[in-house]
Scaffold this motif. Structure first.
Motif, PDB file in Angstrom:
ATOM      1  N   ASP A 616       0.821  -1.209   0.000  1.00  0.00           N
ATOM      2  CA  ASP A 616       0.000   0.000   0.000  1.00  0.00           C
ATOM      3  C   ASP A 616       0.857   1.261   0.000  1.00  0.00           C
ATOM      4  O   ASP A 616       0.556   2.235  -0.692  1.00  0.00           O
ATOM      5  N   CYS A 617       1.925   1.257   0.786  1.00  0.00           N
ATOM      6  CA  CYS A 617       2.781   2.436   0.869  1.00  0.00           C
ATOM      7  C   CYS A 617       3.458   2.716  -0.465  1.00  0.00           C
ATOM      8  O   CYS A 617       3.540   3.872  -0.909  1.00  0.00           O
ATOM      9  N   LEU A 618       3.952   1.663  -1.132  1.00  0.00           N
ATOM     10  CA  LEU A 618       4.579   1.865  -2.439  1.00  0.00           C
ATOM     11  C   LEU A 618       3.577   2.411  -3.441  1.00  0.00           C
ATOM     12  O   LEU A 618       3.908   3.280  -4.264  1.00  0.00           O
ATOM     13  N   HIS A 619       2.366   1.932  -3.373  1.00  0.00           N
ATOM     14  CA  HIS A 619       1.323   2.428  -4.267  1.00  0.00           C
ATOM     15  C   HIS A 619       1.033   3.910  -4.000  1.00  0.00           C
ATOM     16  O   HIS A 619       0.925   4.717  -4.953  1.00  0.00           O
ATOM     17  N   GLU A 620       0.924   4.281  -2.732  1.00  0.00           N
ATOM     18  CA  GLU A 620       0.661   5.679  -2.396  1.00  0.00           C
ATOM     19  C   GLU A 620       1.839   6.572  -2.794  1.00  0.00           C
ATOM     20  O   GLU A 620       1.647   7.699  -3.257  1.00  0.00           O
ATOM     21  N   MET A 621       3.048   6.088  -2.613  1.00  0.00           N
ATOM     22  CA  MET A 621       4.221   6.875  -2.988  1.00  0.00           C
ATOM     23  C   MET A 621       4.270   7.118  -4.487  1.00  0.00           C
ATOM     24  O   MET A 621       4.649   8.212  -4.948  1.00  0.00           O
ATOM     25  N   GLU A 622       3.892   6.119  -5.268  1.00  0.00           N
ATOM     26  CA  GLU A 622       3.848   6.302  -6.718  1.00  0.00           C
ATOM     27  C   GLU A 622       2.832   7.374  -7.103  1.00  0.00           C
ATOM     28  O   GLU A 622       3.086   8.209  -7.981  1.00  0.00           O
ATOM     29  N   GLN A 623       1.675   7.351  -6.449  1.00  0.00           N
ATOM     30  CA  GLN A 623       0.664   8.359  -6.764  1.00  0.00           C
ATOM     31  C   GLN A 623       1.129   9.756  -6.368  1.00  0.00           C
ATOM     32  O   GLN A 623       0.872  10.732  -7.088  1.00  0.00           O
ATOM     33  N   ILE A 624       1.805   9.865  -5.225  1.00  0.00           N
ATOM     34  CA  ILE A 624       2.290  11.172  -4.783  1.00  0.00           C
ATOM     35  C   ILE A 624       3.317  11.716  -5.770  1.00  0.00           C
ATOM     36  O   ILE A 624       3.285  12.903  -6.138  1.00  0.00           O
ATOM     37  N   ARG A 625       4.229  10.876  -6.222  1.00  0.00           N
ATOM     38  CA  ARG A 625       5.239  11.334  -7.179  1.00  0.00           C
ATOM     39  C   ARG A 625       4.604  11.675  -8.517  1.00  0.00           C
ATOM     40  O   ARG A 625       5.034  12.620  -9.191  1.00  0.00           O
ATOM     41  N   ALA A 626       3.592  10.907  -8.917  1.00  0.00           N
ATOM     42  CA  ALA A 626       2.910  11.217 -10.174  1.00  0.00           C
ATOM     43  C   ALA A 626       2.233  12.572 -10.124  1.00  0.00           C
ATOM     44  O   ALA A 626       2.060  13.231 -11.153  1.00  0.00           O
ATOM     45  N   ALA A 627       1.831  13.012  -8.925  1.00  0.00           N
ATOM     46  CA  ALA A 627       1.201  14.325  -8.763  1.00  0.00           C
ATOM     47  C   ALA A 627       2.215  15.447  -8.624  1.00  0.00           C
ATOM     48  O   ALA A 627       1.828  16.601  -8.394  1.00  0.00           O
ATOM     49  N   GLY A 628       3.516  15.130  -8.712  1.00  0.00           N
ATOM     50  CA  GLY A 628       4.543  16.151  -8.630  1.00  0.00           C
ATOM     51  C   GLY A 628       4.939  16.527  -7.225  1.00  0.00           C
ATOM     52  O   GLY A 628       5.512  17.608  -7.016  1.00  0.00           O
TER      53      GLY A 628
END
Length: 849
Positions: A616-628
């Protein structure tokens, strides 16, 4: 130096050193006087743990006006008049030392009224030798003893008193023993003007059971036997716990001789011998027993505080106790039936070959065959074989297989590991383009990647296995939990804190979603050959770590104000809905300024593992980075940080049948026997796991049975698909441990004021939650739950909750000190935010966005 007589006041103060050890000693002596006076109702008021006030009211026969002052004189008593009376004492007190000793070290007031008089009388003392004259006072029938400012005139004694909660705990123990010795007395205990105990008189057996459950806990009364036996002018009665309810300490052993609570080595030895055949070494029985004996056969005048007795025929008493208890336990011991013996037999000394004998993998071939047939039906060979003309039988074996059998009959993985350039590729295109083939763990597919496009060939029947690898489980042992079996699997983390009995919850729909089928975007060959859950950037992730109540959230919010951070919670308790106050969950205003991810998305009836957190954390981190933005990990669950940073070891998933069998054997044989078996097959795990930790012992044995390999061998491996994550670890903690302890105490008081007990009460009333669920094992919640269940009173709950939180903080600090490359920051430094800001700029975290 000449010999001289000591003044009476000094004599009393010396005697007080023997009789009055602490406030609990005062309560004991005064309560015994009330019981000797025939009281049927006693009310006890305590303030500041007994330092400021001890008041005991009773409805006994009272003290006449002319005897009030004499009651505070040394060696004045109404209970014995001759040596014959001393040799057959039937009362609790008889020396006449208690009240004078207490009066010499406190401000004491004694008010009483007899049934023959219309008004009461009072005498007061302040530790001096002045004469005390009774004065009229309004008072009901009975006596009130009020002690204020204990040890006010002996400061050396006063400074040795412990904390208020500790002293009150000793008072509770005294009142508990008194309440157990006199069922016919109504007892009320108040502390700081708050009613804690209200124990009505218990006359019937059912009412006595209720009082026992209130004072000793409901589990004790549920797992105890009532004993009643008489012989040789001795009578024994009471409750003894069954061997399955053994204790690690002697805190639940109450023995009374003629209604007097005693601690006697002879009695303890007799009870221990009666239990020696049914208890493991290091465990202690629990009991509440009453021995009635002729007063002339026991000497109670052998200890200043009357805690010990001496039997005139000790051998007779010892044998009587041993025989009575031994026969009661023997009659209640369950017989070993033939099915039970057959179930236990495989776990005898030949435990090393257990995994080859038990049918733990028999269902596997049928389930795999069904999956292969389902896969073949969904993807006929004609659909994909044309793209791989020339691959021949080798690709067919890889599509059909994935699972085979070793020579010893255990399941093994086949195929899928062949990553040679020519494996599964078109025979005529091997030199024309680079084609990589792998099994995509994230979406559960076989991806064939070329220079133009990526084709995802999905295998829905293998969704459970694919998802299992995401959660750190073994591929061959995973299965999709059905609705009725969704609590039977438990992913176990690399470092072993996920317990055997924790259930597994379904993944929230917004976390780790499975990609739909179809043709995906072009994927270059090099990233596909790497780990799927590798972050898209090599940028290190900033982590704010530290013990509870260190101020991590406040620092994180300030950083969010200054930099494009988004907070990801690393806390095993914040994930639960409805648990806000006790977890110190950020309020609405804080969440508006700095939203937190991975909080408030699970029901308390569900469990959460380190493997699931990592995905879950890796998934959330990917989304955060995708949002800049940049992820900011904040929390104190150190296991989650380690799982994220270093990955997890592949372990077999839980098996409900094996687990049920191990739990049955634990109930029958105990943790000691299972730990011995574990030591035979896995000495390293046995050395690491405590003998009294049945959950971890059972999990280690379960892993051995399912895989045929010890748990330590699994821990020595690491899942190669879990590439480590780079973390910039920042530890925030006060320099002084006392500062942290003060904060923990203050925060708990604030939680109580905010309605912490009402929050837990809402969970308590749901009916589907239990104290052993992972969510309610969190510090604070467990203690309040016990308070609501009647196992603890309010003061005990507060004290134990604060102590448990301090111990948790200590474990967090110990873990942090063992972590490499941790940057420590003083939580109380005035320039803390500026220093962290400088650290962020030094590592150019924001510049690399």
């Amino acid at each position: 130096m000449s010999i001289r007589l000591l003044p009476p006041q000094l004599i009393n103060q010396i005697a007080a050193g023997e009789v009055v050890e602490r406030p609990a000693s005062v309560v004991k002596e005064v309560l015994e006087n009330s019981l000797d006076a025939g009281a049927r109702r006693v009310e006890i008021d305590i303030e500041q743990g007994g330092r400021a006030l001890i008041r005991v009211r009773d409805d006994g026969i009272g003290i006449a006006r002319d005897e009030l002052a004499l009651a505070l004189a040394r060696h004045a008593t109404s209970k014995i008049t001759s040596l014959e009376d001393l040799e057959q004492v039937a009362s609790l007190g008889f020396r006449g030392e208690a009240l004078p000793s207490i009066a010499s070290v406190s401000r004491l007031s004694l008010t009483s009224r007899t049934a023959e008089t219309e008004a009461g009388w009072r005498v007061s003392g302040d530790g001096s030798e002045r004469e005390m004259t009774p004065a009229p006072a309004a008072h009901p029938h009975g006596t009130t003893v009020e002690i204020r400012d204990l040890f006010f005139n002996t400061p050396a004694r006063r400074k040795f008193l412990r904390a208020e909660a500790t002293e009150f705990k000793h008072i509770e123990d005294v009142v508990r023993r008194i309440a157990l010795s006199r069922f016919g007395v109504d007892i009320t205990l108040n502390h700081n003007q708050r009613a804690l105990w209200r124990l009505p008189a218990a006359e019937s057996r059912a009412q006595r059971d209720q009082r026992i459950a209130k004072l000793c806990g409901q589990p004790f009364i549920e797992q105890s036997l009532y004993v009643e036996h008489a012989a040789a002018d001795l009578r024994l009665s009471g409750w003894i716990a069954q061997p399955t309810f053994s204790r690690s300490q002697t805190d639940l052993q109450h023995f009374f001789v003629n209604g007097r609570m005693v601690r006697d080595k002879l009695i303890a030895h007799a009870v221990r011998q009666a239990y020696q055949d049914v208890l493991f070494h290091g465990r202690h029985p629990a009991f509440v027993l009453y021995l009635d004996i002729d007063p002339t056969a026991v000497d109670v005048n052998v200890h200043p505080a009357k805690h010990e007795v001496r039997f005139r025929d000790s051998r007779l008493v010892h044998d009587f106790l041993f025989r009575s208890l031994h026969e009661a336990l023997a009659g209640a011991r369950p017989a070993v039936t033939a099915p039970m013996a057959a179930q236990i037999a495989p776990l005898a000394p030949g435990f090393a070959s257990l995994s080859r004998e038990l049918p733990h993998q028999q269902p596997m071939p049928l389930r795999v065959a069904e999956q292969i047939e389902s896969y073949a039906a969904l993807h006929p060979r004609g659909d994909s074989a044309t793209a791989f003309a020339g691959a021949g039988d080798r690709r067919g074996q890889r599509a059909r297989g994935g699972i085979g059998r070793r020579s010893d009959g255990r399941v093994r993985r086949t195929g899928f590991g062949d990553r040679s350039p020519g494996a599964g590729t078109p025979s005529g295109a091997a030199g024309a383009c680079l084609v990589a083939q792998r099994r995509c763990r994230r979406v559960g597919a076989r991806c064939v990647v070329g220079h133009e496009r990526a084709r995802h060939q999905y295998a829905p029947a293998r969704g459970a296995q694919c998802s299992a690898l995401d959660h750190g489980l073994s591929w061959f042992g995973a299965r999709q939990p059905a609705i009725e079996y969704r609590r039977n699997e438990c992913p176990v983390a690399r470092y072993g804190t996920d317990r055997t009995q924790r259930p597994v919850q379904s993944r929230p729909p917004h976390l780790g979603a499975v990609a739909p089928g179809g043709i995906g975007p072009p994927v270059p060959a090099r990233p596909v050959n790497g780990a799927v859950d590798t972050p898209k950037s090599d940028l290190p992730v900033l982590c704010i770590m530290g013990p509870t109540a260190a101020g991590k959230t406040g620092l994180a919010v300030e950083l969010v104000r200054r930099f494009p951070f988004e907070i990801v919670s690393v806390d095993s308790a914040l994930v639960y809905r409805g648990m806000d106050i006790g977890t110190a969950k950020p309020d609405a205003e804080t969440l508006r300024i700095a939203p937190h991810r991975l909080i408030d998305f699970l029901d308390p009836s569900e469990a959460y593992s380190a493997a699931r957190f990592r995905a879950d954390c890796l998934h959330e981190m990917e989304q955060i980075r995708a949002a800049g933005c940049l992820p900011l990990l904040v929390g104190g669950t150190m296991l989650y940080f380690r799982a994220l940073e270093r990955g997890l070891s592949p372990l077999p998933s839980a098996d409900s049948a094996v687990r049920a069998r191990l739990q049955a054997q634990w109930r029958e044989l105990g943790s000691e026997a299972l730990h011995t078996r574990l030591a035979a097959v896995d000495p390293q795990a046995a050395a690491r796991i405590h003998r009294n930790d049945p959950q971890r012992i059972q999990r280690a044995l379960e892993v051995y049975e399912l895989s045929g390999r010890p748990l330590s061998a699994h821990f020595a491996e690491r899942d190669p698909a879990m590439r480590p994550v780079s973390l910039l670890k920042l530890a925030v903690a006060p320099r002084e441990r006392e500062v942290l302890h003060t904060r923990i105490g203050q925060r708990f008081v604030q939680m109580l004021e905010q309605g912490f007990i009402a929050e837990v009460e809402r969970l308590f009333r749901r009916g589907d939650l239990g104290a052993q669920m992972p969510a309610l094992r969190a510090v604070g919640y467990r203690q309040v739950w016990q308070y609501l269940a009647g196992e603890l009173d309010y003061a005990q709950m507060c004290e134990r909750a604060v102590i448990a939180t301090r111990q948790y903080a200590k474990r967090q600090l110990t873990w942090l000190r063992g972590e490499p490359e941790v940057l420590w920051m003083d939580a109380d430094a005035p320039d803390l935010v500026d220093r962290v800001t400088g650290l962020i700029r030094e590592h150019k975290l924001v510049d690399k966005l």
